[in-house]
Scaffold this motif. Structure first.
Motif, PDB file in Angstrom:
ATOM      1  N   ASN A 160     -12.845  15.774  43.782  1.00  0.00           N
ATOM      2  CA  ASN A 160     -12.378  17.021  43.180  1.00  0.00           C
ATOM      3  C   ASN A 160     -11.465  16.675  42.005  1.00  0.00           C
ATOM      4  O   ASN A 160     -10.403  16.089  42.188  1.00  0.00           O
ATOM      5  CB  ASN A 160     -11.620  17.844  44.217  1.00  0.00           C
ATOM      6  CG  ASN A 160     -11.260  19.233  43.718  1.00  0.00           C
ATOM      7  OD1 ASN A 160     -10.681  19.382  42.646  1.00  0.00           O
ATOM      8  ND2 ASN A 160     -11.589  20.249  44.502  1.00  0.00           N
TER       9      ASN A 160
ATOM     10  N   GLN B 123     -10.015  18.835  39.935  1.00  0.00           N
ATOM     11  CA  GLN B 123      -9.074  19.890  39.588  1.00  0.00           C
ATOM     12  C   GLN B 123      -7.644  19.425  39.866  1.00  0.00           C
ATOM     13  O   GLN B 123      -7.403  18.636  40.784  1.00  0.00           O
ATOM     14  CB  GLN B 123      -9.369  21.154  40.403  1.00  0.00           C
ATOM     15  CG  GLN B 123     -10.748  21.734  40.194  1.00  0.00           C
ATOM     16  CD  GLN B 123     -10.974  22.182  38.763  1.00  0.00           C
ATOM     17  OE1 GLN B 123     -10.122  22.864  38.173  1.00  0.00           O
ATOM     18  NE2 GLN B 123     -12.102  21.806  38.196  1.00  0.00           N
TER      19      GLN B 123
ATOM     20  N   GLN C 139     -13.191  17.734  50.021  1.00  0.00           N
ATOM     21  CA  GLN C 139     -13.317  16.992  48.769  1.00  0.00           C
ATOM     22  C   GLN C 139     -12.062  16.149  48.551  1.00  0.00           C
ATOM     23  O   GLN C 139     -10.954  16.557  48.894  1.00  0.00           O
ATOM     24  CB  GLN C 139     -13.527  17.954  47.592  1.00  0.00           C
ATOM     25  CG  GLN C 139     -14.838  18.702  47.660  1.00  0.00           C
ATOM     26  CD  GLN C 139     -15.036  19.656  46.495  1.00  0.00           C
ATOM     27  OE1 GLN C 139     -14.146  19.860  45.667  1.00  0.00           O
ATOM     28  NE2 GLN C 139     -16.202  20.266  46.423  1.00  0.00           N
TER      29      GLN C 139
END
Length: 274
Positions: free
Chosen positions: A149, A151, A236
């Motif tokens: 991930n 982000q 994730q």
């Protein structure tokens, strides 16, 4: 920023039988043992990789995660411990497909490594590296690639760490069974404030690092180095276990390499073969 030392932090690498005897000892980080402290027995976690050394008698070194069929993501300091004259030790092995690192599973050797070029062992920044398996890893129900991930993850996000190691702080033997601990991420300012109780000029680099907090006597510890920090909702990966306050599980935050900081480096690295 602080200068790592004076036993303020512990790199969370496991106790190694080879090439060092007894335990991993560093002039910076003191005696380092293996422990996942007060975690719970984990269900199968198909992306987990156990890094071990030794043939007749294996020793647990670190955790890691499978990010492609040829690439294993871990902490840079886990790799550093097994670099001799610029080459990766042939004794280092990755074990997949089992919750017990000392039996079962499939063993893979490594043909090389890619350590982050800006890895700084003194400041413990960019503590991230990739090991390249000699052969492609065979995927099945118990061996799967984890999704990364990229982000930016803020504070108060539900997360999980898995790892092998000593189940209790007083124990000196690693647990053969994989453990799991639920915790929450901590924003950079809150982490800095808590850790300044031990080191007055500490500042968390929130761009490169992410931290977690849980209650005293629970948390990541030596031996969890390189293991993935994952989101609780979608599993994730958002972090790589790096370091914590010595002694472990003393109520202070644990610190991880932040996956989102290394998107370009990871994507470029997995295109390479050694």
């Amino acid at each position: 920023m602080f200068q790592a030392g004076c036993l303020f932090i512990s790199l969370l690498v496991g106790s190694i039988g080879l090439p060092l005897s007894g335990g991993y000892t560093s002039g910076y980080f003191g005696d380092i043992k293996a422990r996942v402290i007060n975690g719970y027995d984990a269900s199968p976690v198909p992306h987990m990789v156990a890094l071990t050394v030794g043939e007749q008698s294996k020793s647990l070194v670190c955790g890691a995660s499978l990010i492609t069929k040829r690439h294993v993501l871990t902490a840079a300091h886990c790799i550093d411990a097994f670099i001799d004259k610029g080459k990766l030790s042939r004794s280092l092995t990755g074990i997949v497909g089992t919750n017990d690192w000392n039996k079962g599973g499939t063993h893979y050797t490594f043909s090389g490594n890619i350590t982050h070029p800006e890895w700084d062992s003194k400041m413990v920044n960019n503590d991230i590296g990739i090991l390249i398996t000699s052969q492609p890893v065979t995927l099945n129900k118990y061996v799967q690639i984890i999704t990364l991930n990229f982000q930016f993850i803020a504070g108060n996000v539900a997360a999980i760490i898995n790892g092998w190691g000593q189940f209790e702080k007083e124990s000196k033997r690693p647990s053969h069974g994989l453990k799991e601990l639920k915790l929450y991420t901590l924003d950079g300012s809150a982490c800095t404030s808590r850790l300044r109780r031990r080191k007055t000029n500490f500042i968390l680099n929130s761009t490169l690092q992410i931290s977690t907090i849980t209650q005293k006597n629970y948390g990541a510890g030596p031996g969890d180095s390189g293991s993935p920090l994952i989101l609780r909702d979608n599993r994730q990966q958002i972090g790589v276990v790096s370091w914590g306050v010595n002694p472990s599980a003393s109520g202070y935050p644990d610190v991880y390499g932040r996956i989102s900081a290394y998107k370009s480096w990871i994507k470029q690295s997995v295109r390479l073969r050694i």
